[in-house]
Design a protein around this motif. Structure first.
Motif, mmCIF file in Angstrom:
data_model
loop_
_atom_site.group_PDB
_atom_site.id
_atom_site.type_symbol
_atom_site.label_atom_id
_atom_site.label_comp_id
_atom_site.label_asym_id
_atom_site.label_seq_id
_atom_site.Cartn_x
_atom_site.Cartn_y
_atom_site.Cartn_z
ATOM 1 N N LYS A 1 -5.987 10.764 28.596
ATOM 2 C CA LYS A 1 -5.695 11.651 27.470
ATOM 3 C C LYS A 1 -4.717 11.047 26.476
ATOM 4 O O LYS A 1 -4.625 11.509 25.345
ATOM 5 C CB LYS A 1 -5.154 12.982 28.009
ATOM 6 N N PRO B 1 -12.988 9.141 29.649
ATOM 7 C CA PRO B 1 -12.647 10.491 29.192
ATOM 8 C C PRO B 1 -11.488 11.125 29.975
ATOM 9 O O PRO B 1 -10.895 12.091 29.516
ATOM 10 C CB PRO B 1 -13.941 11.289 29.412
ATOM 11 N N TRP C 1 -1.977 6.845 21.142
ATOM 12 C CA TRP C 1 -3.359 7.275 20.954
ATOM 13 C C TRP C 1 -3.621 8.481 21.842
ATOM 14 O O TRP C 1 -3.340 8.439 23.033
ATOM 15 C CB TRP C 1 -4.326 6.141 21.314
ATOM 16 N N LEU C 2 -4.118 9.533 21.241
ATOM 17 C CA LEU C 2 -4.484 10.743 21.962
ATOM 18 C C LEU C 2 -5.998 10.902 21.939
ATOM 19 O O LEU C 2 -6.634 10.666 20.900
ATOM 20 C CB LEU C 2 -3.850 11.971 21.305
ATOM 21 N N ALA C 3 -6.567 11.308 23.047
ATOM 22 C CA ALA C 3 -8.001 11.572 23.095
ATOM 23 C C ALA C 3 -8.341 12.814 22.268
ATOM 24 O O ALA C 3 -9.451 12.942 21.765
ATOM 25 C CB ALA C 3 -8.458 11.746 24.534
ATOM 26 N N ASP C 4 -7.360 13.699 22.089
ATOM 27 C CA ASP C 4 -7.578 14.944 21.363
ATOM 28 C C ASP C 4 -6.275 15.320 20.653
ATOM 29 O O ASP C 4 -5.272 15.603 21.308
ATOM 30 C CB ASP C 4 -8.002 16.037 22.349
ATOM 31 N N MET C 5 -6.287 15.332 19.328
ATOM 32 C CA MET C 5 -5.063 15.632 18.566
ATOM 33 C C MET C 5 -4.547 17.043 18.809
ATOM 34 O O MET C 5 -3.389 17.328 18.498
ATOM 35 C CB MET C 5 -5.287 15.410 17.064
ATOM 36 N N SER C 6 -5.353 17.915 19.406
ATOM 37 C CA SER C 6 -4.857 19.260 19.706
ATOM 38 C C SER C 6 -3.758 19.217 20.769
ATOM 39 O O SER C 6 -3.046 20.206 20.958
ATOM 40 C CB SER C 6 -5.996 20.182 20.150
ATOM 41 N N THR C 7 -3.588 18.070 21.459
ATOM 42 C CA THR C 7 -2.541 17.928 22.481
ATOM 43 C C THR C 7 -1.280 17.263 21.925
ATOM 44 O O THR C 7 -0.361 16.942 22.670
ATOM 45 C CB THR C 7 -3.062 17.108 23.679
ATOM 46 N N LYS D 1 -11.123 7.571 21.132
ATOM 47 C CA LYS D 1 -11.735 7.590 22.458
ATOM 48 C C LYS D 1 -11.030 6.528 23.276
ATOM 49 O O LYS D 1 -10.905 5.383 22.840
ATOM 50 C CB LYS D 1 -13.228 7.281 22.369
ATOM 51 N N GLU E 1 -5.896 9.699 16.912
ATOM 52 C CA GLU E 1 -6.871 10.154 17.896
ATOM 53 C C GLU E 1 -7.912 9.055 18.075
ATOM 54 O O GLU E 1 -8.369 8.455 17.098
ATOM 55 C CB GLU E 1 -7.541 11.433 17.409
#
Length: 117
Positions: A107, A104, A68-74, A100, A98
């Motif tokens: 990541k 926060p 699980w990524l907090a932000d798929m851009s990573t 939450k 992705e």
């Protein structure tokens, strides 16, 4: 194979891992809050290695992984660390999404299921 349930790293809310009938399920692993996604991924995978060793198995026996990524851009940053860690020829089934996470500052979270020896 044992029909007994074995718990590792038992805490008041959850265990780090639970083994039953030749399979071990790990709780989600996270890194140091606030670190980069690459550093958190390295920390997660080091914890996966440690917990699998405590259960008597290793990453070559991982059956599946959820990331699980907090932000798929990573995604690429996480994958660079994953690709260097995962043993070629022993890559598990894997899903990445992705979400939450608990705070926060987290990541990435890694959850694996593995076969025991």
């Amino acid at each position: 194979m044992s029909s007994e349930i074995t718990r590792y790293g038992v805490g008041p809310r959850m265990s780090e891992a639970v083994a039953y009938n030749g399979i071990v399920w790990l709780a989600g692993q996270v890194g140091n809050p606030g670190d980069s996604v690459a550093d958190q991924t390295r920390q997660c995978l080091a914890e996966v290695d440690r917990i699998l060793a405590a259960a008597g198995t290793d990453k070559t026996r991982i059956l599946s992984a959820q990331i699980w990524l907090a932000d798929m851009s990573t995604f690429a940053d996480m994958n660079a660390v994953w690709d260097a860690w995962v043993p070629q020829g022993h890559t598990p089934a894997r899903a990445t999404g992705e979400a939450k996470l608990a705070t926060p500052d987290y990541k990435v979270e890694v959850i694996v299921t593995a076969a025991l020896r």
